[in-house]
Design a protein around this motif. Structure first.
Motif, PDB file in Angstrom:
ATOM      1  N   SER A  98       0.803  -1.287  -0.005  1.00 25.82           N
ATOM      2  CA  SER A  98      -0.090   0.145  -0.064  1.00 25.82           C
ATOM      3  C   SER A  98       0.823   1.205  -0.001  1.00 25.82           C
ATOM      4  CB  SER A  98      -1.030   0.056   1.364  1.00 25.82           C
ATOM      5  OG  SER A  98      -1.767  -0.984   1.338  1.00 25.82           O
ATOM      6  N   ILE A  99       0.242   2.143  -0.591  1.00 21.29           N
ATOM      7  CA  ILE A  99       1.059   3.632  -0.639  1.00 21.29           C
ATOM      8  C   ILE A  99       0.202   4.507   0.287  1.00 21.29           C
ATOM      9  CG2 ILE A  99       1.834   5.447  -2.067  1.00 21.29           C
ATOM     10  CD1 ILE A  99       2.328   3.422  -4.213  1.00 21.29           C
ATOM     11  N   LEU A 100       0.812   5.316   1.228  1.00 24.69           N
ATOM     12  CA  LEU A 100       0.382   6.211   1.913  1.00 24.69           C
ATOM     13  C   LEU A 100       1.001   7.510   1.516  1.00 24.69           C
ATOM     14  CD1 LEU A 100      -1.079   6.895   4.949  1.00 24.69           C
ATOM     15  CD2 LEU A 100       0.916   6.416   5.889  1.00 24.69           C
ATOM     16  N   ARG A 101      -0.351   8.459   1.297  1.00 24.96           N
ATOM     17  CA  ARG A 101       0.265   9.640   0.976  1.00 24.96           C
ATOM     18  C   ARG A 101      -0.439  10.822   1.582  1.00 24.96           C
ATOM     19  NH1 ARG A 101       0.832   9.999  -4.387  1.00 24.96           N
ATOM     20  NH2 ARG A 101       0.618   7.985  -4.876  1.00 24.96           N
ATOM     21  N   PHE A 102      -0.173  12.006   2.050  1.00 25.44           N
ATOM     22  CA  PHE A 102      -0.675  13.003   2.644  1.00 25.44           C
ATOM     23  C   PHE A 102      -0.959  14.151   1.764  1.00 25.44           C
ATOM     24  CE2 PHE A 102       1.982  10.580   5.370  1.00 25.44           C
ATOM     25  CZ  PHE A 102       0.918  10.323   6.554  1.00 25.44           C
ATOM     26  N   THR A 103      -2.374  14.412   1.690  1.00 21.59           N
ATOM     27  CA  THR A 103      -2.798  15.151   0.502  1.00 21.59           C
ATOM     28  C   THR A 103      -3.112  16.706   0.908  1.00 21.59           C
ATOM     29  OG1 THR A 103      -5.298  14.623   1.125  1.00 21.59           O
ATOM     30  CG2 THR A 103      -4.012  13.244  -0.505  1.00 21.59           C
ATOM     31  N   LYS A 104      -3.751  17.131   2.070  1.00 13.24           N
ATOM     32  CA  LYS A 104      -3.883  18.508   2.306  1.00 13.24           C
ATOM     33  C   LYS A 104      -3.707  18.658   3.835  1.00 13.24           C
ATOM     34  CE  LYS A 104      -8.915  17.960   2.447  1.00 13.24           C
ATOM     35  NZ  LYS A 104      -9.112  16.712   1.945  1.00 13.24           N
ATOM     36  N   PRO A 105      -3.207  20.020   4.213  1.00 14.31           N
ATOM     37  CA  PRO A 105      -3.110  20.395   5.771  1.00 14.31           C
ATOM     38  C   PRO A 105      -4.475  20.579   6.318  1.00 14.31           C
ATOM     39  CG  PRO A 105      -2.038  21.831   4.378  1.00 14.31           C
ATOM     40  CD  PRO A 105      -2.558  21.143   3.424  1.00 14.31           C
ATOM     41  N   VAL A 106      -5.359  19.687   6.815  1.00 18.76           N
ATOM     42  CA  VAL A 106      -6.448  19.936   7.261  1.00 18.76           C
ATOM     43  C   VAL A 106      -6.523  20.594   8.826  1.00 18.76           C
ATOM     44  CG1 VAL A 106      -8.568  19.007   8.021  1.00 18.76           C
ATOM     45  CG2 VAL A 106      -7.516  17.766   6.052  1.00 18.76           C
ATOM     46  N   SER A 107      -5.541  20.010   9.671  1.00 25.36           N
ATOM     47  CA  SER A 107      -5.288  20.643  10.929  1.00 25.36           C
ATOM     48  C   SER A 107      -4.002  20.230  11.364  1.00 25.36           C
ATOM     49  CB  SER A 107      -6.417  20.402  11.811  1.00 25.36           C
ATOM     50  OG  SER A 107      -6.345  19.000  12.131  1.00 25.36           O
ATOM     51  N   GLY A 108      -3.350  21.306  12.407  1.00 27.98           N
ATOM     52  CA  GLY A 108      -2.429  20.683  12.991  1.00 27.98           C
ATOM     53  C   GLY A 108      -1.230  21.153  12.157  1.00 27.98           C
ATOM     54  N   ALA A 109      -0.017  21.096  12.995  1.00 26.51           N
ATOM     55  CA  ALA A 109       1.344  21.242  12.237  1.00 26.51           C
ATOM     56  C   ALA A 109       2.348  20.046  12.173  1.00 26.51           C
ATOM     57  CB  ALA A 109       2.113  22.338  13.120  1.00 26.51           C
ATOM     58  N   ARG A 110       1.856  18.938  12.914  1.00 27.10           N
ATOM     59  CA  ARG A 110       2.789  17.529  12.630  1.00 27.10           C
ATOM     60  C   ARG A 110       2.108  16.546  13.223  1.00 27.10           C
ATOM     61  NH1 ARG A 110       5.413  21.896  15.375  1.00 27.10           N
ATOM     62  NH2 ARG A 110       7.242  22.208  13.993  1.00 27.10           N
ATOM     63  N   CYS A 111       1.997  15.580  12.282  1.00 26.31           N
ATOM     64  CA  CYS A 111       1.268  14.188  12.205  1.00 26.31           C
ATOM     65  C   CYS A 111       2.426  13.080  12.575  1.00 26.31           C
ATOM     66  CB  CYS A 111       0.859  13.957  10.886  1.00 26.31           C
ATOM     67  SG  CYS A 111      -0.160  12.452  10.686  1.00 26.31           S
ATOM     68  N   TYR A 112       1.936  12.308  13.381  1.00 30.35           N
ATOM     69  CA  TYR A 112       2.756  11.326  14.027  1.00 30.35           C
ATOM     70  C   TYR A 112       2.277  10.128  13.304  1.00 30.35           C
ATOM     71  CZ  TYR A 112       4.610  14.535  16.673  1.00 30.35           C
ATOM     72  OH  TYR A 112       5.418  15.922  16.883  1.00 30.35           O
ATOM     73  N   LEU A 113       3.267   9.208  12.840  1.00 30.84           N
ATOM     74  CA  LEU A 113       2.922   7.832  12.376  1.00 30.84           C
ATOM     75  C   LEU A 113       3.526   6.934  13.248  1.00 30.84           C
ATOM     76  CD1 LEU A 113       1.943   5.625  10.117  1.00 30.84           C
ATOM     77  CD2 LEU A 113       4.086   6.319   8.837  1.00 30.84           C
ATOM     78  N   ALA A 114       2.497   5.902  13.641  1.00 35.98           N
ATOM     79  CA  ALA A 114       3.183   5.004  14.489  1.00 35.98           C
ATOM     80  C   ALA A 114       3.050   3.540  13.781  1.00 35.98           C
ATOM     81  CB  ALA A 114       2.360   4.578  15.856  1.00 35.98           C
ATOM     82  N   ILE A 115       3.728   2.667  13.730  1.00 35.43           N
ATOM     83  CA  ILE A 115       3.772   1.233  13.125  1.00 35.43           C
ATOM     84  C   ILE A 115       3.884   0.228  14.204  1.00 35.43           C
ATOM     85  CG2 ILE A 115       4.703  -0.212  11.400  1.00 35.43           C
ATOM     86  CD1 ILE A 115       5.623   3.306  11.150  1.00 35.43           C
ATOM     87  N   ARG A 116       3.083  -0.645  14.011  1.00 38.97           N
ATOM     88  CA  ARG A 116       2.950  -1.717  15.065  1.00 38.97           C
ATOM     89  C   ARG A 116       4.366  -2.437  15.243  1.00 38.97           C
ATOM     90  NH1 ARG A 116       0.507  -4.613  18.935  1.00 38.97           N
ATOM     91  NH2 ARG A 116       0.704  -7.051  19.219  1.00 38.97           N
ATOM     92  N   GLY A 117       4.839  -2.460  16.434  1.00 33.13           N
ATOM     93  CA  GLY A 117       6.183  -2.952  16.603  1.00 33.13           C
ATOM     94  C   GLY A 117       7.152  -1.977  16.757  1.00 33.13           C
ATOM     95  N   GLY A 118       7.174  -0.901  16.257  1.00 34.56           N
ATOM     96  CA  GLY A 118       8.021   0.340  16.458  1.00 34.56           C
ATOM     97  C   GLY A 118       8.856   0.243  15.491  1.00 34.56           C
ATOM     98  N   LEU A 119       9.920   1.196  15.186  1.00 33.37           N
ATOM     99  CA  LEU A 119      10.943   1.382  14.118  1.00 33.37           C
ATOM    100  C   LEU A 119      11.876   0.789  14.842  1.00 33.37           C
ATOM    101  CD1 LEU A 119       9.864   4.917  13.005  1.00 33.37           C
ATOM    102  CD2 LEU A 119       9.212   2.744  12.006  1.00 33.37           C
ATOM    103  N   ASN A 120      12.745   0.073  13.845  1.00 31.22           N
ATOM    104  CA  ASN A 120      13.932  -0.653  14.447  1.00 31.22           C
ATOM    105  C   ASN A 120      15.396  -0.101  13.835  1.00 31.22           C
ATOM    106  OD1 ASN A 120      15.557  -2.549  15.210  1.00 31.22           O
ATOM    107  ND2 ASN A 120      15.224  -4.231  13.637  1.00 31.22           N
ATOM    108  N   ASN A 121      15.614   0.969  14.185  1.00 32.20           N
ATOM    109  CA  ASN A 121      16.767   1.763  13.873  1.00 32.20           C
ATOM    110  C   ASN A 121      17.757   1.470  15.197  1.00 32.20           C
ATOM    111  OD1 ASN A 121      14.560   3.620  12.328  1.00 32.20           O
ATOM    112  ND2 ASN A 121      16.671   3.268  11.359  1.00 32.20           N
TER     113      ASN A 121
END
Lengths: 338, 233
Positions: A98-121
């Motif tokens: 799937s491709i996730l894109r963000f199309t318009k700034p509806v509200s707020g200044a920062r959006c947070y994307l959490a992925i189950r399991g968390g990022l592994n850096n």
């Protein structure tokens, strides 16, 4: 893995921040809006401070290489999976490729994307937060770029097994689960920012003190992760004098030599010498983190002990949401587990 | 022990202890004394302790305090740190490290050396002699990861910050601002008067201890030639 197929303005990996190194000049950083990081994480069953992607608009376009569960919180950037719009503050099952894109700034200044399991850096000094100046932490110490592939921790618990089973043959690319987190109590309309006064507040002229508490201040265009410069009437100290640099914190409102105010945000320097006028209370930092340039607000001075109570109340609300999320997952498992 | 300090909240999640607001070894010894005592006490709830010229800022976790203590977090932290404030002054020589930092004062690296010499009616060699003839104390780190604020330079070297900051100062650049001397750990914009450059990495995120200087260190600059500089870099 998550692939960045188009670069955004400033998308970085952040978590709860890197504490314990400010005596070396290394600031804590971390998510600007901790409440949103918390909510996004609990919706997918992560630790509330697990590493998330903090997005600014225009945000990156992301490709999910595997099936996964995600949640968005904070700013609403009109997220879409292919042509299907996605709401914030709810868990969403995302099918492979799937491709996730963000199309318009509806509200707020920062959006947070959490992925189950968390990022592994690999964490740097105990944190996944990206330290842009140091070029360390997060994804190679920098903002996300095209062709980056971000590793995700693999989780294989009952929920994951049941999700895979249920959505194995789904043709829909993004499937929201039927519950959402109500975050309204964590935010306000942002028209009032509550502060406690600081050491040099009494040294403002009486006229400036009255301006500080009654005048509308506007966020200038110079607002970033380091700090927010405000526009408003110039404030004056009774005596201008040089001050020795000392430790400063997130939320500190400093008076710059030109008479204007700056609010220190997540990537603030660890020390500073400008007069300290006030401090935004911790409970209002998420509100401030979501304000955009040109937003107007007034400062409201509250007592120090009340500031603590506000944070406790916000934390209790987050715990309540976390328990409610866990309960929903249990119910969902009962209905969907074979 | 001098009790001439004040404790105040610095926002809702930190407090600041301030001593007489001056740059002096005596005041800083007291700051570091309390700092070192706090470190050995290994107190709970405390996230960061930031020593500066004449202050200590303590950042704490309100939520953790309130989960375990039935009291205001500021009051709790204030009483926890009490023993460190009344602790006897440990003599400084038992603690500090002496760092010898090589610096190349070649005009190709010390961009403001010639201007400073002209302004002060001294030779460039005089400036180098004055800068390398004494030992400095690292009063604090700030501005950038691993940026040491050191002092005090000889009064004849004191020079105000440049009115128009440079857009890019090389990592390792050694500068003077007022009575302070410092080293840029990373390439950065900045307003300090640059008199030389060290080949030593002041900041390396790959190291377990990423910053070369720590608060309370003593530093002596050792002049090296341009040839030595290039060999060491």
């Amino acid at each position: 893995m998550i692939q960045v197929i188009q670069q955004g303005l400033l998308d970085t990996i952040q978590d709860g921040g890197r504490y314990g190194y400010q005596h070396l000049g290394i600031n804590p950083g971390g998510a600007m809006d901790r409440a949103a990081m918390y909510v996004a994480n609990i919706l997918v069953g992560n630790d509330p401070e697990a590493a998330v992607i903090e997005l600014h608009f225009p945000a990156a376009v992301l490709l999910f290489e595997e099936d996964t569960l995600i949640a968005l919180s904070g700013g609403d950037f009109g997220a879409m999976v292919n042509e299907q719009p996605l709401d914030i503050n709810q868990p969403i099952w995302i099918s492979q490729l799937s491709i996730l894109r963000f199309t318009k700034p509806v509200s707020g200044a920062r959006c947070y994307l959490a992925i189950r399991g968390g990022l592994n850096n690999t964490p740097w000094l105990g944190s996944h937060s990206t330290h842009l100046k140091a070029g360390a932490g997060g994804f190679e110490g920098r903002k996300l770029q095209k062709n980056d592939r971000i590793p995700v921790n693999h989780v294989d618990e009952d929920i994951d097994k049941a999700l895979h089973q249920k959505y194995l043959h789904t043709t829909q690319l993004g499937t929201p689960l039927p519950w959402r987190a109500d975050v309204r109590d964590l935010y306000s309309d942002g028209s009032v920012i509550r502060v406690v006064t600081s050491l040099e507040y009494p040294e403002l002229t009486p006229a400036s003190q009255s301006v500080f508490t009654s005048h509308l201040f506007t966020l200038s265009e110079q607002c970033d992760r380091m700090g927010y410069r405000l526009k408003g009437p110039a404030l004056h100290m009774v005596h201008e004098q040089e001050r020795l640099s000392a430790g400063i914190t997130r939320g500190t409102v400093q008076l710059l030599p030109d008479g204007h105010l700056i609010i220190l945000m997540a990537d603030h320097q660890t020390t500073g010498g400008y007069p300290r006028i006030a401090h935004v209370v911790s409970a209002d930092l998420p509100i401030l983190a979501q304000l955009l340039p040109h937003s107007k607000f007034i400062f409201q001075i509250i007592p120090h002990d009340e500031a603590e109570e506000l944070l406790i109340a916000a934390e209790q609300h987050l715990h309540f949401l976390q328990n409610a999320c866990n309960l929903r997952w249990q119910e969902w498992l009962q209905h969907n587990q074979k | 022990m001098n009790t001439d300090y004040t404790i105040n909240p610095l926002g809702d999640h930190s407090l600041i202890i301030e001593w007489s607001q001056e740059i002096s070894a005596a005041v800083h010894d007291q700051v570091m004394n309390v700092y070192n005592h706090l470190l050995t006490m290994q107190l709970p709830y405390i996230l960061d302790i930031i020593p500066a010229y004449a202050s200590l800022t303590i950042v704490y976790d309100i939520l953790l305090v309130r989960r375990e203590q039935n009291n205001n977090a500021f009051t709790t932290i204030q009483s926890l740190i009490g023993p460190a404030l009344t602790a006897p002054l440990v003599h400084k020589t038992e603690k500090h490290r002496l760092l010898e930092i090589p610096v190349c004062y070649d005009p190709s690296l010390g961009l403001d050396l010639a201007t400073m010499a002209a302004q002060k009616g001294m030779s460039e060699a005089d400036i180098i002699d004055l800068h390398t003839s004494q030992t400095y104390t690292v009063y604090m780190l700030g501005f950038l990861p691993g940026f040491p604020y050191m002092g005090k330079v000889d009064d004849r070297l004191a020079t105000p910050r440049q009115k128009k900051p440079r857009l890019n100062i090389s990592a390792g650049s050694v500068g003077i601002a007022g009575g302070q001397t410092g080293i840029y750990p990373l390439a950065s914009p900045g307003g300090w008067n640059i008199i030389g450059q060290t080949p030593v990495k002041m900041f390396d995120p790959a190291l377990e201890s990423p910053c070369y200087c720590h608060p309370g260190d003593e530093v002596k600059f050792i002049p090296i030639s341009l040839r030595e500089f290039h060999k060491m870099i």
